[in-house]
Design an enzyme around this catalytic site. Structure first.
Site, PDB file in Angstrom:
ATOM      1  N   GLU A 189       0.830  -1.207   0.000  1.00 57.37           N
ATOM      2  CA  GLU A 189       0.000   0.000   0.000  1.00 57.37           C
ATOM      3  C   GLU A 189       0.864   1.257   0.000  1.00 57.37           C
ATOM      4  OE1 GLU A 189      -2.946  -0.308   3.092  1.00 57.37           O
ATOM      5  OE2 GLU A 189      -4.309  -1.330   1.725  1.00 57.37           O
ATOM      6  N   GLU A 283      -6.288  -7.059  -1.971  1.00 55.76           N
ATOM      7  CA  GLU A 283      -6.896  -7.329  -0.661  1.00 55.76           C
ATOM      8  C   GLU A 283      -8.348  -6.916  -0.751  1.00 55.76           C
ATOM      9  OE1 GLU A 283      -4.869  -5.561   2.721  1.00 55.76           O
ATOM     10  OE2 GLU A 283      -2.950  -5.831   1.722  1.00 55.76           O
TER      11      GLU A 283
HETATM   12  C1  GAL Z   1      -4.545  -3.040   4.446  1.00 59.82           C
HETATM   13  C2  GAL Z   1      -3.120  -3.532   4.631  1.00 59.82           C
HETATM   14  C3  GAL Z   1      -3.087  -4.863   5.352  1.00 59.82           C
HETATM   15  C4  GAL Z   1      -3.971  -4.821   6.558  1.00 59.82           C
HETATM   16  C5  GAL Z   1      -5.357  -4.392   6.160  1.00 59.82           C
HETATM   17  C6  GAL Z   1      -6.336  -4.259   7.288  1.00 59.82           C
HETATM   18  O1  GAL Z   1      -4.604  -1.696   4.221  1.00 59.82           O
HETATM   19  O2  GAL Z   1      -2.468  -3.653   3.389  1.00 59.82           O
HETATM   20  O3  GAL Z   1      -1.772  -5.164   5.692  1.00 59.82           O
HETATM   21  O4  GAL Z   1      -3.415  -3.916   7.446  1.00 59.82           O
HETATM   22  O5  GAL Z   1      -5.313  -3.137   5.584  1.00 59.82           O
HETATM   23  O6  GAL Z   1      -6.511  -5.449   7.916  1.00 59.82           O
END
Ligand code: GAL
Length: 996
Positions: A189, A283
């Site tokens: 990110e 994600e």
């Molecule tokens: C995203 C991040 C992950 C985790 C997730 C929230 O922004 O890339 O590592 O922190 O949020 O669970």
């Protein structure tokens, strides 16, 4: 002369090698041709792969013997991929001292992925976020005199050892070397930061580090939402563009859905931003983290449950996503102080596969339906998503319904949802769909279709069922299979819905099973039109073209499985479409892992939680024997080839030790407050300045624990003074959300801060009961909850200090006091190489290693009830007990430690639990919410002696105890996973040199 010729020839050869090497290290994976991509999807050896993946963190399950179990469950969910982070903080606790051994070794994970047929997306950071301490940054980074995640050479040099080491390990496991890794994500990110941002020089440098370590597979990025950073560069030089999405937000209990949270423009954005790469969501919210004092993971799982998955995930499918990773796919544990301050021990996340590795959440079942459909529909991967600007009312004429289409060469997909996706009532509709037989308004046999509240559905037209054309279906497809001349199509719908299918050339239907009255037929468009009302009474229809249609309701469909663990015999690809679409479909219950047919024998591997009637649809016609979990099992095979059998669930015979009867030993774990305590071996807080770029010092010497190498668990500070009588002490400490502190003047308890989720630091003033002329020692115990994340590039957030920020003692200058500090024994030169740099904190008992099995507890005092006896005043006690477990093999029986949820909230106590030396829980009674701490088999010895230690810190005058501490089992699963589970390394206690 000859030598010169040889040298000249060698130097030409060297230039050639260098050129090859240069092209091999060119960015973007151009130097290999196994993993390629086009605008639709990635391809492995030319074969299209819909990368359907679940996030799993091996470091959050320190029982390598269970990794294959988890990966098989991911595969059984219809997924073919797993994305994993690597946590730098656990591998390089001391700068330059990289070690990835034992529970931290990745090689067994790669082996397990290969065995399960799971492709991997590696996400080694170096920054990962992930709700871990420092976002994965080791504590020593707090001492760098620079912001983090920038091109600054101080930062880049600090990452070098880790990236080159982990990069080499991952490189060996790439598909180009026969391993499962097909994609790598550098950074995490990289989506906001200090100028220059976004910095291509920095991002490129991180990539180059990985290329230098031998990574040749394509890179992929994960923007936190589609900002489009570096999208216009694109592969081969730049990563495939991907982004994350957490539309439901975090820590929300409301049953109301947020408004304007469904991203309907992401497909268009992708077309604008990165049209030549596959649409990738790296994600996609599959649950949520939960903070101290939070709602608990069952609520998270319900909020991000099947309704959310249906509406939000199908929205992504309507944009043609083909790289799709659900975060988290598998829950885990923040054991050994690895979590960040806002999170507690469990990282279950409400994920489809729970922290206890169970698959009973509906989230699992719903995802299985979705994944199986997409994996069974090769046409999806190349279908072109249509602009959805006018989705409302399109195809249905009903403005309350939005339809987004994906057009394939022949097959078309239509994703329907409520125009207002938060709608909770049912909407009736008709839909006019384009088919090879012209536009057809459905239903054709009367009535209307319906979309219940918070639902989204796929309709298909001209869908290929192994050579038979499904002209249309409003029922959703689970999967289809072709067995010789027979085809089986399994569809499902919501209870009570009317659905209609048109099967071209279907001929005369014959109802094999089910209620004649809930189904209607007709012949139109050269097809058998079949309309039915969905109920839990399944209907099986046989058509004259050899197609069997199973009409199910969604909840029954949850019981159907079809897993193919075999790789393609020629290409070795894991996703073997040909065999996949001819693998039998199995109706069972809890879990089917695998089925193989050899010489008229069926071998079924599955897990059962009750006696289960199974059906194997698509078995060979003359099955001679059925072996379920290695046991020959009686069966019948009907004239349609379906094999039926009953798998009997036999409850295991076992009992768990009663922790009020095992007998405990107890040790005073705060000797530091005793009069003659010797702190000469402690670290002197002697640094007059700090490189900390997050906060300037307010004291003449740094009291930031990170400046002295202490990064985990409890911290203790000591200082002495000779009183002028009745001083007041002002203190400001900082430990992160929900932390606490206690202060003693010699052995006199002065006071505590018992914690608050919103208080990251705390100011307090105490009037000390000090008498003129007497010498006193102040001892301060602080709970350190982990380091903050460093989400913004260039920031120093992770350096937010821990320990004492400021102090004053009336009548004294600050510089009149000198301080000593301790955290874990050795700090960054941590002692326990087995359990890693963060597992222990600064308690006396931890420094001595008494949390490890084999500790010399026989000399400690007896305590009948251990932590259930507790302390009658403030202080810290350390309890230990040993007991045997004897759990029958053949079962998966997760065992957790349960702290009774006391109703007495006036006493604040903090416990840490250690199972065979691994810290597996931090319980804060007055904050919660976690009372049950699962510990995996492999950390528990299920067939031998176990050592359980509990520290209990009572923060109040009245002391405190654990009302009830229990071992709890369950759910009990009769499992096909081979047992016993290999034990994780359990190193024993040895007297520690220099321990104080
Ligand atoms: C995203 C991040 C992950 C985790 C997730 C929230 O922004 O890339 O590592 O922190 O949020 O669970």
């Amino acid at each position: 002369m000859i030598l010169r010729i040889i040298l000249a020839a060698l130097s030409v050869a060297c230039i050639f090698v260098q050129q090859v090497a240069a092209s091999n290290t060119s960015l973007g994976g151009g130097s290999q041709d196994i993993v390629t991509w086009d605008k639709h999807s990635i391809m492995v050896r030319g074969q299209r792969v819909m990368f359907f993946s679940g996030e799993f963190h091996p470091f959050r399950l320190p029982a390598p013997g269970l990794w294959l179990d988890v990966l098989q469950k991911v595969k059984a969910m219809g997924f073919n991929g797993v994305s994993f982070y690597v946590n730098w903080a656990l591998l390089e606790g001391k700068e330059g001292d990289f070690s990835a051994e034992g529970v931290f070794a990745l090689e067994p994970f790669f082996e397990a992925a290969k065995t399960a047929g799971i492709y991997l997306l590696a996400r080694p950071g170096p920054y990962i976020n992930a709700e871990v301490s420092g976002g994965g940054f080791p504590g020593w980074l707090a001492r760098l005199p620079t912001g983090l995640r920038t091109r600054n050479s101080t930062y880049m040099d600090a990452t070098e050892k880790y990236v080159s080491s982990i990069g080499t390990i991952i490189a060996k496991a790439q598909i180009t070397n026969g391993g499962p890794v097909i994609l790598v994500q550098p950074e995490n990110e990289y989506s906001s930061g200090d100028p220059p941002f976004p910095d291509p020089v920095y991002f490129r440098a991180v990539e180059q580090q990985y290329r230098d370590a031998g990574i040749v597979v394509p890179f992929i990025s994960n923007d936190n939402s589609p900002h489009g950073f570096f999208y216009d560069q694109g592969p081969p030089e730049w990563p495939i563009y991907g982004h994350d999405s957490y539309p439901m937000g975090f820590n929300d209990d409301i049953s109301e859905w947020p408004v304007d949270a469904l991203p309907t423009n992401y497909g268009d954005l992708h077309e604008e931003m990165a049209p030549n790469t596959p649409y990738s969501v790296i994600e996609c919210q599959g649950g949520s983290w939960d903070p101290w004092g939070g709602y608990g993971y069952n609520k998270t799982a319900a909020r991000q449950g099947p309704e959310y998955q249906r509406v939000f995930f199908k929205n992504f499918y309507s944009f043609g996503v083909t790289i799709f990773n659900v975060y988290m796919g598998v829950g885990g544990t923040n054991w050994g102080n690895m979590g960040y301050p806002e999170g507690y021990t469990s990282y279950d996340y409400g994920a489809p596969i729970t922290e206890m590795r169970t698959v009973e959440r509906e989230n699992f079942s719903e995802l299985k339906l979705q994944a199986m459909f997409l994996q069974s529909s090769p046409a999806y991967a190349t279908a072109i998503p249509q602009n959805n600007t006018h989705a409302n009312g399109s195809y249905t004429g009903n403005m309350k319904i939005a339809t987004t289409a994906l057009f394939g060469n022949e097959t078309n997909f239509f994703v329907l949802r409520h125009a207002d996706y938060t709608e909770t009532s049912t909407e009736k509709y008709h839909i006019t769909l384009p088919t090879s037989k012209g536009n057809i308004t459905i239903p054709q046999l009367g009535g209307s279709l319906s979309l219940v509240g918070r639902d989204s559905k796929f309709h298909v037209t001209d869908y290929d069922v192994g050579g038979i054309n499904l002209l249309y279906s409003t029922a959703e497809i689970f999967t289809w299979r072709k067995f010789g001349n027979r085809r089986v199509l399994v569809v499902y719908g919501g209870p009570g819905e009317t659905n209609e299918l048109g099967i071209q050339g279907g001929g005369t239907p014959h109802i094999l099973e089910g209620d004649q009255h809930s189904i209607k037929f007709d012949q139109k468009q050269g097809s058998t039109i079949l309309q039915y009302t969905v109920s839990d009474q399944r209907i099986i229809v046989e058509l004259s073209n050899g197609l069997y249609v199973y009409l199910l309701d969604r909840f029954s469909a949850y019981n159907y499985w079809s897993t193919d663990l075999s790789s393609d015999p020629v290409s070795e690809n894991y996703t073997n479409t040909t065999t996949f679409l001819s693998t039998p479909i199995i109706k069972a219950g809890y879990l089917i892992r695998d089925m193989k047919a050899t010489d008229n024998t069926l071998h079924l591997m599955g897990d059962f939680n009750s006696t289960t009637e199974i059906e194997i649809i698509g078995a060979e016609s003359d099955i001679k024997s059925l072996i379920v979990n290695n046991a020959p099992t009686e069966f019948q095979q009907d004239s349609h080839g379906v094999v039926k059998a009953t798998v009997v669930f036999k409850g295991p015979d076992f009992s768990l030790p009663d922790l009020s009867k095992t007998g405990w030993k107890v040790l005073d774990a705060l000797p530091e407050i005793q009069k003659d305590y010797d702190d000469s071996r402690w670290t002197k807080a002697s640094l007059s300045n700090s490189n900390n770029t997050e906060r300037n010092l307010s004291t003449p010497m740094s009291l930031y624990a990170s400046d002295y190498g202490f990064h985990s668990g409890y911290l203790i500070y000591r200082t002495s003074f000779t009183s002028n009588g009745g001083e007041s002490l002002h203190l400001e400490t900082q430990g992160g959300s929900a932390y606490g502190h206690s202060i003693w003047l010699n052995e006199i308890f002065v006071g505590s801060f018992s914690g608050d989720i919103t208080a990251y630091s705390w100011n307090q003033t105490f009037n000390l009961p000090a008498e003129n002329g007497e010498t006193y020692t102040i001892t301060i115990l602080i709970d350190q909850m982990g380091y903050e994340e460093n989400g913004s590039a260039g920031s120093s957030d992770m350096k937010t200090p821990r320990g004492i920020l400021n102090y004053s003692l009336s009548g004294f200058n600050q510089s009149d006091l000198s301080w000593k500090i301790t955290g874990n024994l050795g700090g960054e030169s941590f002692r326990d190489r087995t359990r890693g740099p963060l597992n222990e904190g600064g308690l006396f008992a931890e420094r001595q290693g008494y949390h490890l099995p084999g500790a010399p507890i026989s000399s400690w005092k007896d305590s009948k009830l251990g932590p259930m006896e507790g302390l009658s005043g403030p202080g810290v006690a350390f309890y230990a007990t040993t007991f045997k477990l004897d759990i029958p093999t053949g079962y998966d029986i997760p065992i957790s430690l349960s702290f009774a949820n006391s109703t007495d909230t006036t006493s604040s106590i903090r416990c840490q639990v250690y199972v065979n030396g691994y810290q597996f829980g931090k319980w804060i009674h007055n904050i919660g919410p976690q009372d049950i701490f699962p510990v995996p088999e492999g950390i528990w010895d299920y067939h031998g002696e176990n050592y359980l230690a509990v520290s209990l810190w009572a923060l109040e005058k009245g002391g405190g105890k654990v009302e009830n501490l229990n071992l709890v089992a369950g759910p009990v699963i009769q499992s096909s996973y081979p047992r016993p589970i290999e034990m994780s390394p359990i190193s024993q206690w040895h007297k520690r040199d220099g321990a104080y």
